[in-house]
Design a protein around this motif. Structure first.
Motif: not given
Length: 273
Positions: A140-150, A85-101
């Motif tokens: 997309t904007a809201l998904l990015k915000a949640y992903l950034k928080a995570f 049980e769990g979650y998998a998130m596939a994230i493009s390089r562009e989005i990962f670079t933008e929201v994940c420092d």
């Protein structure tokens, strides 16, 4: 000519830049058999079994509850799902670079690490909100915000809080540059030029913070890619040598043996067994 079917399979993000699934709903094609991604993937293992394992670049890791693994583009990955049980998130390089420092820190991937118990409830709430948004409006904007928080929360657990920030940033940039250019550029001077510092200064930084040299870092990256191809691909040693920028297959064999203690054919045969 190297034929595409002899390469290690690469999974691509198609129409979306972000995809999310529970592990129980993910199909075997997403995990079974050795493959690479052209994107980042964050996997949160909520509940696993006693024998749950994943394989990442020649290392096998025993999984435990509430571990997170971040898989970087290009890594050779394999895992047999058996109902975890769990979650998998596939994230493009562009989005990962933008929201994940934390991209530069995780270049090459991050081994499974435990989510701190104090963060579990917050991360569960974020994931629930993200899952609800993804399956409904999918803004997309809201998904990015949640992903950034995570990413902020899990990043606090894996980013070393140490001094010498400028030098550490240079090391992170160097790792990214090597990953991008190691096949064509195997000399320290190229990377020093990209970082706008002298070769001597760059080697001093690497020696101080990593206990090695730029040349050895480049060699380690070449050896890792060679191991991936020898273990999981169907290319000949000569094809791998040319793919990695060696004009002479015999020189590649000597290079590989120097760094691993085995010649490529022996390594390949041992891995296949």
């Amino acid at each position: 000519m190297i034929t595409p079917e002899k390469e290690i399979p690469v999974h691509h993000l198609t129409s979306e830049e972000f995809q999310m699934s529970t592990l129980s709903a993910a199909g075997p094609e997403n995990f079974h058999d050795v493959h690479r991604h052209n994107f980042f993937e964050i996997i949160w293992f909520r509940e696993v079994y006693e024998n749950s394992r994943l394989e990442l670049d020649f290392e096998s890791y025993k999984l435990e509850n509430n571990q997170i693994c971040i898989i970087a583009p290009g890594q050779a990955f394999n895992m047999k799902l058996e109902g975890e049980e769990g979650y998998a998130m596939a994230i493009s390089r562009e989005i990962f670079t933008e929201v994940c420092d934390i991209e530069s820190v995780l270049n090459g991937g991050e081994l499974p690490f435990f989510l701190h118990p104090k963060n579990e409830k917050t991360c569960s709430t974020i994931i629930s909100l993200m899952e609800q948004e993804y399956t409904t409006t999918s803004r997309t904007a809201l998904l990015k915000a949640y992903l950034k928080a995570f990413c902020i929360i899990i990043g606090e657990q894996i980013i070393p809080q140490e001094p010498l920030l400028n030098d550490r940033q240079r090391i992170q940039e160097l790792v990214g540059l090597i990953d991008k250019h190691y096949i064509v550029h195997k000399e320290t001077g190229f990377y020093a030029g990209q970082l706008k510092i002298s070769t001597h200064h760059l080697n001093d930084i690497v020696r101080h913070l990593r206990g090695t040299t730029v040349k050895k870092m480049i060699s380690q990256r070449l050896v890792l890619e060679a191991k991936r191809e020898l273990s999981f691909g169907a290319l000949t040693v000569k094809e791998i040598a040319f793919k990695l920028g060696f004009n002479d297959a015999s020189y590649f064999s000597r290079f590989f043996k120097k760094h691993t203690g085995q010649n490529p054919d022996n390594f390949k045969n041992n891995e296949k067994r």
